[in-house]
Scaffold this active site. Structure first.
Site, PDB file in Angstrom:
ATOM      1  N   LEU A  27      60.531  24.903 -56.497  1.00  0.00           N
ATOM      2  CA  LEU A  27      59.269  25.819 -56.127  1.00  0.00           C
ATOM      3  C   LEU A  27      57.969  24.767 -56.507  1.00  0.00           C
ATOM      4  CD1 LEU A  27      57.622  28.088 -55.194  1.00  0.00           C
ATOM      5  CD2 LEU A  27      57.853  29.115 -57.203  1.00  0.00           C
ATOM      6  N   GLY A  34      46.852  16.495 -53.037  1.00  0.00           N
ATOM      7  CA  GLY A  34      47.052  15.629 -54.198  1.00  0.00           C
ATOM      8  C   GLY A  34      48.356  15.621 -55.029  1.00  0.00           C
ATOM      9  N   LEU A  55      47.416  27.808 -51.257  1.00  0.00           N
ATOM     10  CA  LEU A  55      46.592  28.663 -50.489  1.00  0.00           C
ATOM     11  C   LEU A  55      46.221  28.259 -48.947  1.00  0.00           C
ATOM     12  CD1 LEU A  55      43.381  28.919 -52.560  1.00  0.00           C
ATOM     13  CD2 LEU A  55      44.756  30.866 -52.041  1.00  0.00           C
ATOM     14  N   ASP A  86      48.508  32.932 -52.920  1.00  0.00           N
ATOM     15  CA  ASP A  86      47.516  32.565 -53.917  1.00  0.00           C
ATOM     16  C   ASP A  86      48.300  32.969 -55.151  1.00  0.00           C
ATOM     17  OD1 ASP A  86      45.341  32.906 -55.647  1.00  0.00           O
ATOM     18  OD2 ASP A  86      44.016  33.836 -54.194  1.00  0.00           O
ATOM     19  N   SER A 162      46.411  18.786 -68.436  1.00  0.00           N
ATOM     20  CA  SER A 162      45.611  17.697 -68.167  1.00  0.00           C
ATOM     21  C   SER A 162      45.085  16.720 -69.580  1.00  0.00           C
ATOM     22  CB  SER A 162      44.207  18.343 -67.872  1.00  0.00           C
ATOM     23  OG  SER A 162      43.201  17.544 -67.734  1.00  0.00           O
ATOM     24  N   TYR A 175      37.829  24.611 -67.891  1.00  0.00           N
ATOM     25  CA  TYR A 175      38.824  23.887 -67.449  1.00  0.00           C
ATOM     26  C   TYR A 175      40.098  23.508 -68.643  1.00  0.00           C
ATOM     27  CZ  TYR A 175      41.634  20.286 -64.926  1.00  0.00           C
ATOM     28  OH  TYR A 175      42.640  19.581 -64.387  1.00  0.00           O
ATOM     29  N   THR A 210      42.216  12.177 -56.342  1.00  0.00           N
ATOM     30  CA  THR A 210      42.866  13.164 -55.318  1.00  0.00           C
ATOM     31  C   THR A 210      41.741  14.106 -54.841  1.00  0.00           C
ATOM     32  OG1 THR A 210      42.517  15.037 -56.978  1.00  0.00           O
ATOM     33  CG2 THR A 210      44.787  14.010 -57.004  1.00  0.00           C
TER      34      THR A 210
END
Ligand code: NAP
Length: 273
Positions: A27, A34, A55, A86, A162, A175, A210
């Protein structure tokens, strides 16, 4: 003869090649664009059946066609299944996991960018970013881990953090906080799911070209890319395929003794000097 991989339920014969995902079910969220798209295509090329969630239904259809091509199956012959959803919707995620059948791999990649200074950040901004970037990953991990445990399968879960968790950047509070939470989720779930033979690792990419980074606008993109190229020993910014390869490593038996780790494909920008 390769060494069997020990799992709590016994042993699993490794694929002849450790990156081979033949017969595995994956999955992948954020698969319409991206890094998620590149991951779906690479995992399908490695033999997995990829369940692509996002989405964006049009983007998902394009990813499915690319995945089928990578699998050598020709468009529409079953290398990929699409699930427009979502990740803030628990019931939709649960239904997609149920439809996919027992999972071997989950890659929780869906995410959004948000920039605002600390003083200008509203409760709504923070709630929205945490709902997608942290709670969306949490929901995906929970549903995937339940599927793996119920089927008694030694699975691999990969989350998307990240490089922002290693640095303080003006405007990135929401973020980077959401990604720091993903790191702690990854480590905590690794400790809890390890006894079930489930590995959980995060990828923390540097700047990757991306649609997400493109949304900063051409000016910011050019300036940031120039700075990243200067800082990176490898002298370039990343492409989605660079990150997909890190996900493939963590998803496959190539990383059979890795769990609770944060892999940083970033061209070397985060090395201390
Ligand atoms: P991207 O091209 O924008 O892809 C993200 C995908 O996630 C999009 O298709 C997006 O759909 C989807 N998505 C967003 N919210 C969703 C939701 N609530 N439910 C389902 N799908 C949703 O971004 P990317 O650069 O590939 O980023 C992928 C992941 O890597 C993100 O978690 C990001 O934070 C992380 N990352 C990226 C970089 C980078 O430099 N690019 C660096 C470090 C980490 P829509 O387009 O319709 O919103």
């Amino acid at each position: 003869m390769p060494t069997p991989i020990p799992t709590p339920g016994g042993t699993r014969a490794p694929a002849h090649a450790p990156y081979d995902l033949t017969g595995r079910t994956a999955l992948i969220t954020g698969a319409a664009s991206g890094i998620g798209r590149a991951t779906a295509v690479l995992l399908a090329g490695a033999g997995a059946h990829v369940h692509c969630a996002d989405l964006d239904p049009d983007g998902l259809a394009e990813t499915a066609a690319l995945a089928a091509e990578a699998a050598g199956a020709g468009s529409g012959t079953g290398a990929a299944t699409v699930h427009p959803l979502d990740v803030t919707d628990r019931a939709a995620l649960r239904a997609a996991v149920a439809a996919a059948g027992p999972l071997d791999i989950a890659a929780a990649i869906a995410g959004i960018m948000h920039t605002s200074s600390v003083l200008e950040t509203s409760d709504e901004d923070l709630d929205r970013v945490l709902d997608v970037n942290f709670k969306g990953v949490l929901r995906t991990c929970q549903e995937a881990a339940r599927s793996m445990i119920a089927a008694g399968r030694p699975g691999s879960i990969v989350t998307m953090a990240s490089g922002a968790v290693d640095a303080a950047r003006a405007g990135l509070l929401c973020y980077s906080a959401s990604k720091a939470a993903v790191v702690q989720l990854t480590r905590t779930l690794a400790t809890e799911a390890g006894p079930h033979g489930i590995r959980v690792n995060a990828v923390a990419p540097g700047w990757i070209r991306t649609p997400m980074t493109g949304r900063h606008g051409a000016d910011v993109q050019q300036r940031t890319e120039a700075a990243m190229v200067r800082m990176a020993p490898l002298g370039r910014v990343g492409e989605p395929e660079d990150i997909a390869r890190a996900v493939l490593y963590l998803a496959s038996d190539a990383s059979s003794f890795m769990t609770g780790q944060i892999l940083r494909p970033n061209g070397g920008v985060s090395m201390p000097w």
